[in-house]
Design an enzyme around this catalytic site. Structure first.
Site, mmCIF file in Angstrom:
data_model
loop_
_atom_site.group_PDB
_atom_site.id
_atom_site.type_symbol
_atom_site.label_atom_id
_atom_site.label_comp_id
_atom_site.label_asym_id
_atom_site.label_seq_id
_atom_site.Cartn_x
_atom_site.Cartn_y
_atom_site.Cartn_z
ATOM 1 N N CYS A 1 0.844 -1.187 0.000
ATOM 2 C CA CYS A 1 0.000 0.000 0.000
ATOM 3 C C CYS A 1 0.890 1.251 0.000
ATOM 4 O O CYS A 1 1.652 1.446 -0.927
ATOM 5 C CB CYS A 1 -0.963 -0.052 1.193
ATOM 6 S SG CYS A 1 -2.175 1.275 1.231
ATOM 7 N N ASP B 1 -9.249 -2.631 -7.356
ATOM 8 C CA ASP B 1 -8.425 -1.571 -6.761
ATOM 9 C C ASP B 1 -8.284 -0.423 -7.756
ATOM 10 O O ASP B 1 -7.189 -0.123 -8.237
ATOM 11 C CB ASP B 1 -7.055 -2.141 -6.386
ATOM 12 C CG ASP B 1 -6.266 -1.235 -5.456
ATOM 13 O OD1 ASP B 1 -6.792 -0.177 -5.054
ATOM 14 O OD2 ASP B 1 -5.118 -1.584 -5.119
ATOM 15 N N HIS C 1 -7.673 -4.644 -2.666
ATOM 16 C CA HIS C 1 -6.500 -3.923 -2.164
ATOM 17 C C HIS C 1 -6.188 -4.434 -0.756
ATOM 18 O O HIS C 1 -7.081 -4.556 0.080
ATOM 19 C CB HIS C 1 -6.801 -2.421 -2.126
ATOM 20 C CG HIS C 1 -5.662 -1.587 -1.654
ATOM 21 N ND1 HIS C 1 -4.756 -1.018 -2.517
ATOM 22 C CD2 HIS C 1 -5.268 -1.220 -0.410
ATOM 23 C CE1 HIS C 1 -3.862 -0.334 -1.822
ATOM 24 N NE2 HIS C 1 -4.147 -0.443 -0.537
#
Length: 303
Positions: free
Chosen positions: A193, A240, A271
């Site tokens: 991330c 995502d 995600h």
């Protein structure tokens, strides 16, 4: 649909309406606050389940997902303070290495999500140590007191960071990692991330980086892609939109610069699918992505 949050500790993304997952992604990344999530999730809170219970079910369960205990005798860990003159002046990292390692080992920098160095990322570092790497996991929140032990508080603190200085802390960490005692001088990086974006950034800033694996991370500045010397393996989740929208121009820039890379999008995933502390975890996809990550590091960082 989720029917009884309290009974089952191991939920999957399929237990939640896609809109709830979308709201949670927005919440995690600071696009909406807690109240925004709760208000948006109300219409999906059925069968006696509250919006707050949905949020609790989606939040990390660190103890349940831990793979390598903190006191595992196979791993030696320490806290390392180091200088970051272009960043916050001082920075800190968690270091994990195999106990009784024979000979120099490659080093992998581990870049966390946007909550700082939480127990999950420390566990990732210990997992790498058991794969015969030295893992260095910096904590971006160190200048603000370090990871606070609470994910909501961590997100609040993270929003207060001066990102340019924080990025410099990770550049400094990469230099320190390469020079660690017991290192063979080869450096890789993996991040998730926000940390995936850090790996992309480091690839443009650290010419000594041999390999990088950004998991669903933001693309770097495209005019800097030509500086990348590392071999990259880019990991994407299927659902995502926020991250995937930036991939086509990034891919074009990588090709134009002649960067050696491979990219994988894992069908049906959310995600954060590699994070086994939350219901967004996808076991099959995570296993395959992690196996490919280790294979890249073994191929590029040893010998």
């Amino acid at each position: 649909m989720l029917d009884d949050v309290q009974e089952s500790p191991r939920r999957t993304a399929s237990d939640f309406h896609p809109e709830v997952l979308r709201l949670f992604d927005q919440y995690v990344h600071g696009l909406i606050d807690r109240r925004g999530f709760l208000d948006g999730a109300k219409r999906f809170a059925v069968g006696g389940v509250t919006a707050a219970a949905l949020l609790e079910a989606l939040n990390p369960k660190f103890a349940q997902a831990q793979v390598v205990p903190k006191n595992d005798p196979r791993v030696k860990t320490e806290t390392l303070d180091f200088d970051s003159p272009q960043g916050h002046g001082k920075a800190r990292a968690y270091v994990a290495r195999p106990a009784g390692a024979a000979g120099p080992l490659p080093v992998v920098l581990v870049a966390h999500e946007n909550r700082g160095l939480n127990p999950h990322i420390e566990d990732i570092a210990r997992r790498l140590a058991l794969e015969n790497f030295i893992a260095v996991a910096p904590d971006a929140l160190f200048p603000l007191g370090g990871y606070p032990g609470d994910e909501d508080k961590a997100r609040e603190l993270f929003a207060k960071l001066e990102q340019p200085r924080t990025q410099e802390d990770f550049v400094a960490a990469a230099a320190v990692a390469r020079g660690l005692g017991g290192s063979n001088g080869k450096l890789g990086a993996v991040g998730f991330c926000w940390g995936g974006g850090v790996v992309n950034l480091l690839a443009t800033r650290v010419p000594e980086l041999a390999a990088g694996v950004p998991f669903y991370g933001n693309a770097p500045a495209l005019d800097k892609v030509g500086h990348i010397k590392a071999q990259l393996m880019l990991v994407f989740a299927d659902n995502d939109e926020r991250i995937n929208a930036a991939w086509p121009p990034y891919e074009q820039a990588l090709k134009a610069a002649g960067v050696k890379f491979e990219a994988y999008k894992y069908p049906g995933t959310q995600h954060g699918f590699n994070n086994d502390t939350t219901p967004r975890f996808d076991e099959a996809a995570a296993k395959q992505a992690w196996g490919r990550t280790l294979a890249l590091f073994n191929r590029t960082l040893r010998g």
